[in-house]
Design a protein around this motif. Structure first.
Motif, PDB file in Angstrom:
ATOM      1  N   ASN A 187       0.928   9.539  -5.272  1.00 34.34           N
ATOM      2  CA  ASN A 187       1.169  10.850  -4.652  1.00 34.34           C
ATOM      3  C   ASN A 187       2.244  11.655  -5.364  1.00 34.34           C
ATOM      4  OD1 ASN A 187      -0.792  10.722  -2.633  1.00 34.34           O
ATOM      5  ND2 ASN A 187       0.568   9.673  -1.198  1.00 34.34           N
TER       6      ASN A 187
ATOM      7  N   SER B 276       0.847  -1.205   0.000  1.00 28.20           N
ATOM      8  CA  SER B 276       0.000   0.000   0.000  1.00 28.20           C
ATOM      9  C   SER B 276       0.878   1.250   0.000  1.00 28.20           C
ATOM     10  CB  SER B 276      -0.915  -0.002   1.222  1.00 28.20           C
ATOM     11  OG  SER B 276      -1.738  -1.150   1.211  1.00 28.20           O
ATOM     12  N   LYS B 277       1.994   1.160   0.707  1.00 27.55           N
ATOM     13  CA  LYS B 277       2.925   2.287   0.796  1.00 27.55           C
ATOM     14  C   LYS B 277       3.529   2.606  -0.573  1.00 27.55           C
ATOM     15  CE  LYS B 277       6.631   3.799   3.919  1.00 27.55           C
ATOM     16  NZ  LYS B 277       7.613   3.352   4.939  1.00 27.55           N
TER      17      LYS B 277
ATOM     18  N   ALA C 138       0.641   4.019  -3.010  1.00 30.49           N
ATOM     19  CA  ALA C 138       0.271   5.389  -2.638  1.00 30.49           C
ATOM     20  C   ALA C 138       1.386   6.378  -2.968  1.00 30.49           C
ATOM     21  CB  ALA C 138      -0.076   5.447  -1.158  1.00 30.49           C
ATOM     22  N   ALA C 139       2.640   5.971  -2.722  1.00 32.21           N
ATOM     23  CA  ALA C 139       3.773   6.863  -3.002  1.00 32.21           C
ATOM     24  C   ALA C 139       3.854   7.184  -4.488  1.00 32.21           C
ATOM     25  CB  ALA C 139       5.075   6.226  -2.529  1.00 32.21           C
TER      26      ALA C 139
ATOM     27  N   GLU D   9      10.062   1.744  -0.768  1.00 28.91           N
ATOM     28  CA  GLU D   9       8.682   1.449  -0.382  1.00 28.91           C
ATOM     29  C   GLU D   9       8.200   0.078  -0.876  1.00 28.91           C
ATOM     30  OE1 GLU D   9       8.979   5.974  -1.024  1.00 28.91           O
ATOM     31  OE2 GLU D   9       9.729   4.144  -1.976  1.00 28.91           O
TER      32      GLU D   9
ATOM     33  N   GLU E 135      -6.602   0.503   2.517  1.00 28.13           N
ATOM     34  CA  GLU E 135      -5.331   1.035   3.035  1.00 28.13           C
ATOM     35  C   GLU E 135      -4.776   2.110   2.109  1.00 28.13           C
ATOM     36  OE1 GLU E 135      -2.484  -2.058   3.569  1.00 28.13           O
ATOM     37  OE2 GLU E 135      -3.466  -2.903   5.344  1.00 28.13           O
ATOM     38  N   VAL E 136      -4.800   1.822   0.806  1.00 27.99           N
ATOM     39  CA  VAL E 136      -4.275   2.779  -0.179  1.00 27.99           C
ATOM     40  C   VAL E 136      -5.087   4.067  -0.154  1.00 27.99           C
ATOM     41  CG1 VAL E 136      -3.851   3.222  -2.637  1.00 27.99           C
ATOM     42  CG2 VAL E 136      -3.298   0.981  -1.662  1.00 27.99           C
ATOM     43  N   LYS E 137      -6.404   3.928  -0.028  1.00 29.69           N
ATOM     44  CA  LYS E 137      -7.275   5.110   0.032  1.00 29.69           C
ATOM     45  C   LYS E 137      -6.945   6.003   1.224  1.00 29.69           C
ATOM     46  CE  LYS E 137     -11.389   3.269  -2.317  1.00 29.69           C
ATOM     47  NZ  LYS E 137     -12.773   2.761  -2.090  1.00 29.69           N
ATOM     48  N   GLU E 138      -6.471   5.390   2.300  1.00 28.12           N
ATOM     49  CA  GLU E 138      -6.096   6.170   3.484  1.00 28.12           C
ATOM     50  C   GLU E 138      -4.784   6.916   3.270  1.00 28.12           C
ATOM     51  OE1 GLU E 138      -5.987   3.646   6.889  1.00 28.12           O
ATOM     52  OE2 GLU E 138      -8.152   3.257   6.889  1.00 28.12           O
ATOM     53  N   LEU E 139      -3.968   6.420   2.336  1.00 23.10           N
ATOM     54  CA  LEU E 139      -2.642   6.990   2.104  1.00 23.10           C
ATOM     55  C   LEU E 139      -2.585   7.965   0.930  1.00 23.10           C
ATOM     56  CD1 LEU E 139      -0.540   3.730   2.639  1.00 23.10           C
ATOM     57  CD2 LEU E 139      -0.731   5.658   4.232  1.00 23.10           C
ATOM     58  N   THR E 140      -3.608   7.922   0.077  1.00 22.90           N
ATOM     59  CA  THR E 140      -3.626   8.845  -1.060  1.00 22.90           C
ATOM     60  C   THR E 140      -5.061   9.141  -1.488  1.00 22.90           C
ATOM     61  OG1 THR E 140      -2.826   9.251  -3.321  1.00 22.90           O
ATOM     62  CG2 THR E 140      -3.480   6.997  -2.819  1.00 22.90           C
TER      63      THR E 140
END
Length: 361
Positions: A43, A35-36, A39-40, A257, A66-71
């Motif tokens: 982003n 997910s990190k 998202a990176a 990541e 999880e991805v939605k929470e990070l981006t």
């Protein structure tokens, strides 16, 4: 000047995918696309992709959330299209016995592999499709085949952008005919599994720089180039030949990541240009990776390798034990043909380096 150059990197596909740069992170299954990482990538102006090939529907839903929470940016999901397979009992017995010596070297005891069930695979795939629609994932790509007309229709009704994977002109034309929105053309330089589904393995080994213009001349949907691209030079070359974006796997695999095993990352960072080979040893499906003890010994036993996904299931314990023991001899070290260009850096550093390189021409 820089602003004008960056604008040259935007086109109808980047607008469709809602990304700043024509760069897509390849959806590498098996835990690499954390997910990190996804998202990176999103982003930083490119398109992050979840490699969901081996995820259960529940695991996929969890990762999407999880991805939605990070981006808040666009990202996508890639699915393996299930294929029919046939395997005889005597073939299974023979293949199992061949793998015993490798299991013994890794101290794996009493290993009993369960043969995958075709009906279960299709049911899980259909459930993954439902998750993608329920979670309103904006982009979905497919590998190892194409979805049915019914599934394409359902996804289209939910406004989901669809991307197919092709290794030849005939496959790209089939993807366009089905009404998909874009096609990833996978050159023979690409790491990991081949995405061929009409052409056989030998016919699908067209180099990327030959494949891009040929596909571009035969389809009207946007072409995404994949295979050995690691920097701005590869991006510019692909765009000049008719691609609208590039999909990069190995370059992102060695990023900080990435969820790739440290031994896997180090193997790529230390590899020479001639170190990658095609093998069916791990999964039963042709894939490019760095040669090691397992692939070398299995080359002599090519005729006894089971089809995908049966071989993949039977070697799972070997790959898992090898990873836990930090032993590269029996790991699937997938890599494209340009490992000497790989770097250990953050996603942000990689994307900025590619764009700066492309701006300079």
């Amino acid at each position: 000047m820089a602003k004008r150059e960056v604008n040259m990197l935007t086109n109808l596909l980047t607008k469709l995918l809602k990304i700043d740069y024509p760069i897509i992170q390849a959806p590498m299954a098996g835990g690499i696309t954390t997910s990190k990482l996804v998202a990176a990538v999103s982003n930083n102006g490119a398109l992050g992709m979840i490699g969901a090939g081996y995820l259960s529907p529940t695991q996929l839903q969890e990762q999407i959330r999880e991805v939605k929470e990070l981006t808040s940016k666009c990202f996508g999901v890639n699915l393996f299209v299930p294929n029919d397979f046939q395997v005889m009992e005597d073939e299974i017995d023979k293949a199992s016995k061949l793998l015993h010596k490798f299991q013994a070297q890794l101290n794996i005891e009493n290993e009993q592999s369960v043969i995958p069930n075709k009906d279960d695979a299709f049911e899980e795939y259909n459930e993954q499709i439902k998750v993608i629609m329920e979670e309103k994932v904006p982009i979905c790509s497919f590998t190892f085949g194409v979805p049915s007309i019914e599934i394409i229709s359902q996804l289209k009704q939910h406004g989901i952008i669809l991307i197919g994977t092709a290794t030849s002109v005939v496959e790209a034309k089939a993807i366009e005919k089905l009404g998909m929105d874009a096609v990833v053309v996978q050159g023979s330089e690409a790491g990991g599994h081949r995405g061929n589904f009409i052409s056989n393995h030998e016919e699908s080994l067209v180099g990327l720089m030959s494949l891009i213009p040929q596909v571009s001349d035969h389809v009207s949907i946007p072409v995404i180039a994949a295979g050995g691209i690691m920097d701005g030079r590869g991006l510019l070359a692909s765009l000049s030949l008719g691609a609208k974006a590039v999909q990069m796997g190995t370059a992102f695999l060695t990023c900080e990541e990435s969820g790739a095993h440290p031994v896997h990352k180090e193997a790529i960072l230390q590899a020479k240009d001639e170190d990658t080979i095609f093998t069916r040893a791990f999964s039963g499906k042709w894939a490019r990776g760095i040669q090691n003890k397992f692939t070398t010994e299995m080359q002599k036993l090519e005729a006894d390798i089971l089809p995908f996904p049966v071989q993949n299931t039977f070697t799972q314990s070997i790959r898992k034990a090898s990873s836990s023991q930090n032993n590269k001899d029996f790991m699937s070290l997938w890599s494209g043909q340009s490992p000497t260009l790989a770097k250990n850096e953050t996603v942000e550093m990689l994307i900025q380096r590619i764009i700066k390189h492309a701006e300079k021409g």
